[in-house]
Design a protein around this motif. Structure first.
Motif, PDB file in Angstrom:
ATOM      1  N   ALA A 153     -75.166-108.986 -86.043  1.00  0.00           N
ATOM      2  CA  ALA A 153     -75.598-109.632 -87.284  1.00  0.00           C
ATOM      3  C   ALA A 153     -77.102-109.850 -87.256  1.00  0.00           C
ATOM      4  N   VAL A 154     -77.680-109.823 -88.453  1.00  0.00           N
ATOM      5  CA  VAL A 154     -79.071-110.234 -88.666  1.00  0.00           C
ATOM      6  C   VAL A 154     -79.051-111.296 -89.749  1.00  0.00           C
ATOM      7  N   LEU A 155     -79.620-112.467 -89.466  1.00  0.00           N
ATOM      8  CA  LEU A 155     -79.736-113.538 -90.443  1.00  0.00           C
ATOM      9  C   LEU A 155     -81.204-113.657 -90.810  1.00  0.00           C
ATOM     10  N   ASP A 156     -81.533-113.297 -92.049  1.00  0.00           N
ATOM     11  CA  ASP A 156     -82.917-113.208 -92.499  1.00  0.00           C
ATOM     12  C   ASP A 156     -83.294-114.468 -93.268  1.00  0.00           C
ATOM     13  N   PHE A 157     -84.103-115.330 -92.649  1.00  0.00           N
ATOM     14  CA  PHE A 157     -84.556-116.557 -93.288  1.00  0.00           C
ATOM     15  C   PHE A 157     -85.951-116.397 -93.895  1.00  0.00           C
ATOM     16  N   VAL A 158     -86.403-115.144 -94.031  1.00  0.00           N
ATOM     17  CA  VAL A 158     -87.706-114.852 -94.641  1.00  0.00           C
ATOM     18  C   VAL A 158     -87.479-114.198 -96.006  1.00  0.00           C
ATOM     19  N   GLY A 159     -86.962-112.971 -96.011  1.00  0.00           N
ATOM     20  CA  GLY A 159     -86.576-112.334 -97.265  1.00  0.00           C
ATOM     21  C   GLY A 159     -87.657-111.524 -97.939  1.00  0.00           C
ATOM     22  N   THR A 160     -88.534-110.847 -97.167  1.00  0.00           N
ATOM     23  CA  THR A 160     -89.505-109.927 -97.746  1.00  0.00           C
ATOM     24  C   THR A 160     -88.926-108.514 -97.751  1.00  0.00           C
ATOM     25  N   ASP A 161     -89.607-107.587 -98.433  1.00  0.00           N
ATOM     26  CA  ASP A 161     -89.175-106.190 -98.403  1.00  0.00           C
ATOM     27  C   ASP A 161     -89.033-105.705 -96.962  1.00  0.00           C
ATOM     28  N   GLU A 162     -90.025-106.059 -96.137  1.00  0.00           N
ATOM     29  CA  GLU A 162     -90.066-105.564 -94.764  1.00  0.00           C
ATOM     30  C   GLU A 162     -88.931-106.126 -93.925  1.00  0.00           C
TER      31      GLU A 162
END
Length: 320
Positions: free
Chosen positions: A216-225
């Motif tokens: 799993a990857v939990l993304d707490f940023v949320g940019t295109d990159e």
């Protein structure tokens, strides 16, 4: 502004605020045009603050189960309790959630706040209400993200937490408490990586690049990159959870870009059950609440620190 202290009516509870956490969404609400607020059904102006804890100061007629002096935190999202979403335990999807304490109604950056239902109260027991507020939003939101990914995480697998600030640090703790996975914290700020290590991250790095076959990857940023790199790093059957609200997009065809037989999800907020679990984990000593405290007179400085991104943990304004 000086305003009268509210009085609890039938079914309502008055809470004397001990501490109120600040959130980046507060910054957006301070700049929101009133016309947009009106379309959301917000009463303008209103007092900010949706990470609130304190003590019961009064109860209205018909209220049972709480008494004056009880230490409580307030559930962050608002929900009606009667719609189909609420009855299924998905109260974070309730249509009533567009308006609530600190977003459209008076919130916790005041001496007192009015609560319209006992279901919105979280008993704190021995937890300190001056610093417990972030459990209800930052903590519960991170917990919701982890809980959604749990069926995809296997013992000995690897999970990446992208963004090691206040929410990311909570996610690291929940992953350590609830899984047997290796936890990798990802952030461009070395201080935040050290912070994540202190909270239990097994490894750290400055970018998702190089990570592959993750449960799993939990993304707490949320940019295109971060979205593109995070989705690419998830193994077949894994999960990518988007929590960060930076407005990024995945500009690729779904075929070959998304994890095969995996899960990609996003959400806003958390459920009452999430918040109760987080408070229980904190009470059991399995989760630490790290905050930077400000007296009410320095609330402008606290918001400036939130805007500048210089905080490692959550800012809490003390009112009692």
């Amino acid at each position: 502004m000086e305003v009268p202290a509210p009085s609890p009516g039938p079914g309502e509870i008055l809470v004397r605020v001990a501490g109120c956490g600040l959130c980046r969404s507060d910054l957006s609400m301070r700049q929101l045009p009133q016309a947009i607020g009106a379309r959301l059904g917000w009463r303008m102006p209103f007092t900010l603050g949706h990470e609130t804890a304190g003590w019961v100061a009064g109860v209205g007629a018909g209220v049972t189960g709480v008494r004056e002096g009880d230490a409580v935190a307030l559930v962050s999202p608002t929900s009606c309790g009667t719609c189909a979403h609420c009855l299924r335990g998905q109260d974070n999807c309730c249509p009533a959630g567009a308006t609530g304490r600190g977003y459209g109604r008076d919130g916790g950056l005041a001496d007192y706040v009015l609560v319209d239902s006992v279901r919105a109260l979280l008993p704190l027991g021995d937890l300190d209400p001056r610093t417990a507020g972030p459990l209800t939003d930052a903590g519960a939101t991170a917990y919701h993200a982890v809980r959604r990914a749990l069926p995809r995480i296997v013992p000995g697998g690897t999970v990446a937490v992208v963004g090691a600030g206040g929410l990311g640090a909570f996610a690291v703790q929940f992953l350590r408490a609830l899984t047997a996975a290796r936890v990798v914290a990802v952030d461009t700020n070395p201080d935040r990586l050290a912070y994540a290590t202190d909270f239990g991250a097994h490894d750290t790095q400055s970018a998702v690049d190089g990570l592959r076959s993750l449960d799993a990857v939990l993304d707490f940023v949320g940019t295109d990159e971060t979205i593109a790199a995070g989705v690419a790093a998830v193994r077949a059957g894994g999960a990518f959870g988007l929590v960060g609200s930076a407005g990024g997009r995945l500009e690729k065809s779904w075929f070959g870009a998304l994890p095969r037989d995996g899960e990609v999800y996003t959400f806003q907020g958390s459920t009452i059950a999430d918040a109760r679990d987080v408070v229980s984990l904190a009470a059991a000593g399995q989760v630490r609440v790290e905050v930077e405290q400000y007296p009410f007179e320095e609330v402008a400085d606290a918001y400036a620190a939130v805007a500048a991104g210089t905080l490692k943990s959550r800012a809490v304004v003390l009112l009692s």
